[in-house]
Design a protein around this motif. Structure first.
Motif, mmCIF file in Angstrom:
data_model
loop_
_atom_site.group_PDB
_atom_site.id
_atom_site.type_symbol
_atom_site.label_atom_id
_atom_site.label_comp_id
_atom_site.label_asym_id
_atom_site.label_seq_id
_atom_site.Cartn_x
_atom_site.Cartn_y
_atom_site.Cartn_z
ATOM 1 N N LYS A 166 54.715 -12.233 -31.704
ATOM 2 C CA LYS A 166 55.410 -12.775 -30.532
ATOM 3 C C LYS A 166 56.003 -11.704 -29.632
ATOM 4 O O LYS A 166 56.577 -12.017 -28.593
ATOM 5 N N GLY A 167 55.916 -10.453 -30.034
ATOM 6 C CA GLY A 167 56.472 -9.408 -29.178
ATOM 7 C C GLY A 167 57.054 -8.280 -29.992
ATOM 8 O O GLY A 167 56.537 -7.918 -31.039
ATOM 9 N N GLY A 168 58.170 -7.728 -29.523
ATOM 10 C CA GLY A 168 58.778 -6.591 -30.193
ATOM 11 C C GLY A 168 57.888 -5.368 -30.053
ATOM 12 O O GLY A 168 57.207 -5.171 -29.046
ATOM 13 N N ALA A 169 57.867 -4.534 -31.076
ATOM 14 C CA ALA A 169 57.101 -3.290 -31.025
ATOM 15 C C ALA A 169 55.608 -3.549 -30.878
ATOM 16 O O ALA A 169 54.868 -2.722 -30.332
ATOM 17 N N LEU A 170 55.133 -4.705 -31.363
ATOM 18 C CA LEU A 170 53.707 -5.004 -31.283
ATOM 19 C C LEU A 170 53.294 -5.569 -29.930
ATOM 20 O O LEU A 170 52.093 -5.681 -29.644
ATOM 21 N N GLY A 171 54.263 -5.942 -29.109
ATOM 22 C CA GLY A 171 53.956 -6.554 -27.822
ATOM 23 C C GLY A 171 52.910 -5.796 -27.017
ATOM 24 O O GLY A 171 51.880 -6.355 -26.617
ATOM 25 N N PRO A 172 53.107 -4.464 -26.767
ATOM 26 C CA PRO A 172 52.120 -3.724 -25.993
ATOM 27 C C PRO A 172 50.884 -3.323 -26.799
ATOM 28 O O PRO A 172 49.851 -2.988 -26.217
ATOM 29 N N MET A 173 50.990 -3.347 -28.147
ATOM 30 C CA MET A 173 49.907 -2.826 -28.978
ATOM 31 C C MET A 173 48.823 -3.850 -29.250
ATOM 32 O O MET A 173 47.631 -3.527 -29.257
ATOM 33 N N LEU A 174 49.207 -5.102 -29.493
ATOM 34 C CA LEU A 174 48.229 -6.100 -29.924
ATOM 35 C C LEU A 174 47.117 -6.345 -28.909
ATOM 36 O O LEU A 174 45.948 -6.440 -29.301
ATOM 37 N N PRO A 175 47.428 -6.460 -27.607
ATOM 38 C CA PRO A 175 46.315 -6.661 -26.659
ATOM 39 C C PRO A 175 45.307 -5.518 -26.697
ATOM 40 O O PRO A 175 44.093 -5.747 -26.614
ATOM 41 N N LEU A 176 45.791 -4.273 -26.823
ATOM 42 C CA LEU A 176 44.884 -3.128 -26.904
ATOM 43 C C LEU A 176 44.068 -3.165 -28.182
ATOM 44 O O LEU A 176 42.860 -2.898 -28.175
ATOM 45 N N LEU A 177 44.717 -3.497 -29.299
ATOM 46 C CA LEU A 177 43.995 -3.564 -30.579
ATOM 47 C C LEU A 177 42.930 -4.656 -30.547
ATOM 48 O O LEU A 177 41.837 -4.486 -31.086
ATOM 49 N N ARG A 178 43.248 -5.779 -29.903
ATOM 50 C CA ARG A 178 42.259 -6.862 -29.810
ATOM 51 C C ARG A 178 41.017 -6.421 -29.046
ATOM 52 O O ARG A 178 39.912 -6.898 -29.294
ATOM 53 N N LEU A 179 41.217 -5.506 -28.083
ATOM 54 C CA LEU A 179 40.094 -4.990 -27.301
ATOM 55 C C LEU A 179 39.412 -3.804 -27.971
ATOM 56 O O LEU A 179 38.454 -3.242 -27.431
ATOM 57 N N GLY A 180 39.908 -3.402 -29.126
ATOM 58 C CA GLY A 180 39.351 -2.249 -29.814
ATOM 59 C C GLY A 180 39.743 -0.935 -29.175
ATOM 60 O O GLY A 180 39.091 0.088 -29.382
ATOM 61 N N LEU A 181 40.849 -0.952 -28.396
ATOM 62 C CA LEU A 181 41.259 0.243 -27.661
ATOM 63 C C LEU A 181 42.499 0.904 -28.260
ATOM 64 O O LEU A 181 42.970 1.906 -27.733
ATOM 65 N N GLY A 182 43.037 0.354 -29.320
ATOM 66 C CA GLY A 182 44.255 0.916 -29.900
ATOM 67 C C GLY A 182 43.954 2.020 -30.892
ATOM 68 O O GLY A 182 42.812 2.241 -31.292
ATOM 69 N N GLY A 183 45.003 2.717 -31.280
ATOM 70 C CA GLY A 183 44.855 3.766 -32.276
ATOM 71 C C GLY A 183 46.189 4.420 -32.557
ATOM 72 O O GLY A 183 47.190 4.115 -31.911
ATOM 73 N N PRO A 184 46.229 5.320 -33.525
ATOM 74 C CA PRO A 184 47.488 5.974 -33.900
ATOM 75 C C PRO A 184 48.045 6.850 -32.771
ATOM 76 O O PRO A 184 47.327 7.291 -31.883
ATOM 77 N N PHE A 185 49.349 7.098 -32.858
ATOM 78 C CA PHE A 185 50.035 7.966 -31.908
ATOM 79 C C PHE A 185 50.205 9.354 -32.523
ATOM 80 O O PHE A 185 50.677 9.482 -33.653
ATOM 81 N N GLY A 186 49.863 10.389 -31.783
ATOM 82 C CA GLY A 186 49.965 11.739 -32.312
ATOM 83 C C GLY A 186 49.029 11.907 -33.501
ATOM 84 O O GLY A 186 47.928 11.346 -33.529
ATOM 85 N N ASN A 187 49.474 12.647 -34.502
ATOM 86 C CA ASN A 187 48.621 12.818 -35.688
ATOM 87 C C ASN A 187 48.689 11.618 -36.632
ATOM 88 O O ASN A 187 47.926 11.520 -37.593
ATOM 89 N N GLY A 188 49.630 10.701 -36.365
ATOM 90 C CA GLY A 188 49.724 9.477 -37.155
ATOM 91 C C GLY A 188 50.368 9.653 -38.512
ATOM 92 O O GLY A 188 50.463 8.693 -39.281
ATOM 93 N N ARG A 189 50.831 10.858 -38.815
ATOM 94 C CA ARG A 189 51.419 11.089 -40.137
ATOM 95 C C ARG A 189 52.929 10.853 -40.161
ATOM 96 O O ARG A 189 53.567 11.024 -41.203
ATOM 97 N N GLN A 190 53.500 10.486 -39.019
ATOM 98 C CA GLN A 190 54.928 10.178 -38.983
ATOM 99 C C GLN A 190 55.182 8.785 -39.579
ATOM 100 O O GLN A 190 54.400 7.860 -39.363
#
Length: 297
Positions: A166-190
């Motif tokens: 419904k939102g929160g931290a995933l709000g901007p991420m989910l639409p990109l992930l649904r399009l296959g355009l999302g991914g980790p930030f930086g090296n992703g080890r944080q």
């Protein structure tokens, strides 16, 4: 029990108010406009104005107010807004408590994992604050909550990333992930401390009824770095997540916010919730991903 909530229109506040009502509690939402609804009460925290009548005899106050940390780039004006939206609301609530004959016995005032800054090692509640804007803000925010009158049990939940479709931290991420355009930030080890919205709400309700006071880490017991977290979210929407966003690009777009929020690493452990016997619905990332997948589809 009558429970007064500030910030009740946000992601956590909306879900918490609904859950409390379903359990038979009376919920009063503080609003910054005229309050025609019977479950609303008008206030002006920027001016320090709150009629203490709403708090007199209440069973608890939950303070969730605060402008979104990651909503926009940090300018000097935005940083002042982030601080004022937290400190003025908290100060207005504690001042009103001090004026009433029967102050609420419990004050649950939100804090954040940003208290710890970015560092290595496991972070339990006895760890000191980090450095940086968010750490200083959280220290002041928690101190403002502890200005509540003597006899009020003050709890400052240090919440991590709340997962919800419904939102929160995933709000901007989910639409990109649904399009296959999302991914980790930086090296992703944080490491990002995470928790699902149902567990966040359940933890708050647990804290209202428990004897715990002071700082409480509110996150799942299973740690996850950003690589694992984004991979789990991608699985929930049945899409790949391989388009990594490099750290320099994040810093270019977000400025200081990138290092303090997106690239920061906090391996936070909910030690006090574990010791108190709290039970998570989604203690592992696989549980959270399965829940998200069911909610999304």
């Amino acid at each position: 029990m009558r429970i007064v909530i500030s910030g009740a229109s946000g992601l956590i506040g909306t879900a918490l108010a609904e859950s409390l009502r379903n359990k038979g509690h009376e919920v009063v939402r503080l609003v910054r406009r005229p309050a025609p609804a019977p479950d609303e009460w008008s206030w002006d925290p920027a001016a320090g104005v709150l009629d203490g009548e709403v708090l007199d005899g209440a069973g608890a106050v939950v303070n969730l107010s605060g402008a979104g940390i990651g909503d926009r780039r940090w300018s000097k004006a935005r940083l002042r807004e982030l601080a004022a939206s937290r400190l003025k609301t908290t100060e207005t609530l504690t001042a009103a408590m001090s004026r009433v004959q029967d102050p609420p016995p419990v004050f649950l005032s939100q804090s954040a994992s940003g208290y710890y800054g970015s560092r290595t090692g496991v972070l339990r509640e006895d760890a000191g604050p980090g450095s940086g804007v968010l750490s200083r803000l959280c220290v002041e925010w928690e101190a403002a909550a502890h200005a509540a009158p003597s006899g009020v049990r003050v709890v400052t939940p240090r919440t991590g990333v709340v997962l919800s479709p419904k939102g929160g931290a995933l709000g901007p991420m989910l639409p990109l992930l649904r399009l296959g355009l999302g991914g980790p930030f930086g090296n992703g080890r944080q490491f990002w401390p995470w928790i699902t919205l149902p567990d966040e709400v359940a933890a708050f309700e647990f804290l209202l009824g428990s004897g715990l006071e002071g700082p409480v880490n509110v996150c799942a017991p299973e740690s996850a770095d950003v690589n694992a977290l984004v991979a789990a979210l991608a699985r929930a929407v049945h899409r790949p997540a391989f388009l990594r966003v490099p750290a320099p690009a994040l810093r270019l777009v977000l400025g200081r916010l990138a290092d303090e929020l997106v690239l920061a690493s906090q391996r936070m452990e909910p030690a006090r919730l574990l010791d108190a016997g709290f039970e998570w619905q989604h203690p592992a990332l696989s549980d959270a991903a399965a829940w998200l997948a069911a909610e999304i589809h």
